[in-house]
Design a protein around this motif. Structure first.
Motif, short mmCIF file in Angstrom:
data_model
loop_
_atom_site.label_atom_id
_atom_site.label_comp_id
_atom_site.label_asym_id
_atom_site.label_seq_id
_atom_site.Cartn_x
_atom_site.Cartn_y
_atom_site.Cartn_z
N ARG B 197 -38.76 -135.81 -0.47
CA ARG B 197 -39.45 -134.51 -0.56
C ARG B 197 -40.20 -134.23 0.72
O ARG B 197 -40.20 -133.11 1.23
N LEU B 198 -40.87 -135.25 1.23
CA LEU B 198 -41.59 -135.09 2.49
C LEU B 198 -40.65 -134.69 3.61
O LEU B 198 -40.90 -133.74 4.35
N ARG B 199 -39.54 -135.39 3.73
CA ARG B 199 -38.61 -135.11 4.82
C ARG B 199 -38.04 -133.71 4.72
O ARG B 199 -37.87 -133.02 5.73
N VAL B 213 -43.35 -122.81 2.40
CA VAL B 213 -44.81 -122.92 2.41
C VAL B 213 -45.31 -123.57 1.12
O VAL B 213 -46.15 -124.47 1.14
N LEU B 214 -44.78 -123.12 0.02
CA LEU B 214 -45.25 -123.64 -1.27
C LEU B 214 -44.88 -125.10 -1.46
O LEU B 214 -45.70 -125.91 -1.88
N GLU B 215 -43.64 -125.45 -1.12
CA GLU B 215 -43.23 -126.85 -1.23
C GLU B 215 -44.17 -127.76 -0.45
O GLU B 215 -44.56 -128.82 -0.92
N ARG B 216 -44.51 -127.33 0.76
CA ARG B 216 -45.38 -128.16 1.58
C ARG B 216 -46.76 -128.28 0.95
O ARG B 216 -47.34 -129.36 0.89
N LEU B 258 -51.53 -118.16 -2.86
CA LEU B 258 -51.32 -117.67 -1.50
C LEU B 258 -50.08 -118.32 -0.88
O LEU B 258 -49.29 -117.64 -0.20
N ALA B 259 -49.90 -119.60 -1.12
CA ALA B 259 -48.69 -120.26 -0.61
C ALA B 259 -47.44 -119.62 -1.19
O ALA B 259 -46.44 -119.41 -0.48
N THR B 260 -47.48 -119.29 -2.45
CA THR B 260 -46.34 -118.61 -3.08
C THR B 260 -46.10 -117.27 -2.41
O THR B 260 -44.97 -116.88 -2.13
#
Lengths: 359, 359
Positions: B197-199, B213-216, B258-260
């Motif tokens: 997930r990080l990668r 953005v949201l995933e991060r 906000l990320a969403t």
DNA sequence: TCAAAAGTGTTATCCTTACACCCATGT
DNA sequence: ACATGGGTGTAAGGATAACACTTTTGA
């Protein structure tokens, strides 16, 4: 001020819903509570005999006329379920016997139509629509639960045998007539005129776009051409009984939720490997193509589809061949999970054909 | 069974939220009511001095430590407002003085985090997030309302001057450490391991994707590296005070909303002409480019951007030129509304650069 | 031998990307 | 003169779409 609001910009991947809501008159003011019930609704898709099916239930209740089917649904009980999705899974399991795999939220609808409430009371329900994908399993379904071909509800969305006759014969003439009539007084300002919306969503000015399922349903609803519109008290002027039904209606706003699910699935297919949630563990490339075609409602070019899938890294050979009826046995493949780590947006970036099957 | 659930397949255009919810323990069982309050939350975006800003409020209440800003929000009152969106517009107008133009629904969140409730009670609130776009107007804002640069809340999302140092210096080392630790016992099965997930989300195995953005944010939240995670009772083991803050926190789950909003806006930009909701009536092509760049958080190739915009039919000359500081005066353009009727998916299909401004 | 479906090769075309370069204005 | 941003031309490369054609099986 450009005046571009709402629905114009929304399609195809992020559907607008609000446009219908804006036309419904206010509820009769009554109690003062702000508490609202949350309805969870699932459009559960599975492939049966290469046709996309959705799970429907026939809720008990007074059977006025012939009962329209409903999606599995239930109320969210926060004290029992930590999250919305857990609540949904629980409701579906209890109501149908099915364990859901892949689930994603679609949209939250603020009004289900005044005349379509469960008990006839004026309690407000906000309904959250979900899309779920599942393989058809041997799980026995509860009584009153069954699969329903989604093109029965949306016959104009299946272009696999060319343009559906219902479009030219029924829909286009009546929508053109609707678009030529002036907006009724009191209609909120819309960014696009009726005729423009019709041309956009039904492929009259742009090519038919398989993803605009919801837009098309909304236009039909507003024009009073689907049974739900009459039921919700819209298009009172229409002599409803005289018109042939455009697709099989559903309870509440469930056909709208299904339209949202179809739009989302068709759109997302192109950049996420969702399809494999509907496929068995191993399959041939033509199996895969038929499923994609069934979802998109149009045929694809065979040779190019193969290459697309292969050098998008979406599948890998599973070894062995499938003995099939007629023709040379096909190699068997499986989903290549690593594609998620390697490609930014892995999916089926296909070009649809919108004519009868190409050579 | 491929076992692909939820969050893996969701990004970038249809974000997953449920993944966080699943880790929060159940609320202390108490009352028996099923009624739930509906919170409406708006991420209202505007451009000020070529930087994207969001409208924030500082709700009254006990000011523990320094108050984190909130998005404008309020409860949905179905008896007062016919639809969710009307309720939202009304709340925003009352709370901030602003009339919203373009509004679209983002996502419905089932849990705001147990420790972050308004009055400390255990009332359940379902919050619906909205994205709104507006031009900065001369409308006076109410007291306590102001604009906040969205990159203050997400400093790792602005790549216009190359890779943000906070990524290499703070985020990557700590996330790598987090990913190398085993999942705590009791964690629900995830389709992807922490390291994968990080990668994926931070551009270690695929190129950095501006839309994720949201995933991060969700990875940072789960790793306990944003203040909200500590506040919500996650990552109790972390010595929170010792860590530098990764971006400015917000109240409730508002930074997640906000990320969403950022994910949606960045994604949708590429196939819908949303941007013009943020532009004045007329503008130069470079004005437009700077706004797109500010939203995407990366620079674009100037010459190709011009051609893209022009032969996508997105703009038309408005006549006249703009006298600007330094350089030759630029032609003035306006949004060409007819593009909606002509093109299937009009937008800025740009390639981002993720290095300092290209020549 | 034929039908049916699997599978390969090849070309023409379009779009994207990158690079080179000229234009008009203010200081 | 030169810095700054506006604006045009074009060629290389890659992806896509369309078409032709061979292979392998069952009936």
């Amino acid at each position: 001020m450009t005046g571009l609001h709402n629905s114009v910009l929304q399609e195809p991947r992020e559907p607008s819903i609000a446009s219908i809501d804006l036309d419904i008159e206010a509820p009769s003011a009554a109690a003062n509570a702000v508490a609202v019930e949350i309805g969870l609704n699932a459009a559960i898709v599975s492939m049966i005999a290469d046709e996309p099916q959705i799970l429907t239930v026939c809720p008990a209740g007074p059977r006025t006329v012939k009962q329209a089917p409903a999606l599995p649904f239930g109320l969210f009980t926060p004290l029992k379920h930590r999250t919305l999705e857990i609540g949904l899974r629980d409701w579906v399991k209890g109501q149908t016997g099915l364990d859901l795999g892949y689930v994603e939220q679609l949209y939250t609808f603020g009004d289900r139509g005044r005349h379509a409430r469960l008990g006839g009371d004026s309690l407000h329900v906000v309904s959250i629509g979900y899309l779920a994908l599942t393989r058809t399993e041997d799980t026995p379904l509860a009584a009153g639960v069954g699969w329903s071909d989604w093109y029965e509800h949306f016959p104009w969305e299946d272009w696999r045998d060319g343009k559906p006759p219902i479009l030219s014969q029924e829909i286009e003439p009546r929508l053109t007539e609707w678009a030529s009539r002036p907006e009724p007084p009191g209609t909120p300002r819309r960014p696009l005129a009726r005729m423009d919306r019709l041309r956009m969503s039904f492929g009259l000015s742009v090519p038919w776009d398989d993803e605009r399922v919801l837009e098309r349903y909304e236009v039909l609803y507003e024009a009073g051409l689907v049974a739900e519109a009459a039921r919700d008290g819209r298009s009172a002027a229409q002599d409803w009984a005289a018109l042939p039904a455009l697709g099989r209606p559903m309870m509440f706003d469930h056909r709208r939720i299904l339209a949202t699910a179809m739009s989302r699935l068709r759109g997302k297919l192109k950049y996420r490997p969702l399809i494999f949630e509907l496929m068995p563990e191993t399959f041939t490339l033509f199996d895969l193509q038929r499923v994609v075609e069934a979802i998109l409602g149009s045929y694809l070019h065979k040779q190019n589809f193969r290459r697309l899938v292969e050098n998008a890294g979406l599948v890998e050979p599973a070894g062995g061949v499938a003995a099939r009826t007629g023709g040379r046995p096909a190699r068997v493949y499986r989903f290549r999970r690593n594609v998620l780590l390697e490609r930014p947006a892995p999916g089926f970036r296909v070009k649809v054909h919108n004519v009868a099957r190409p050579a």
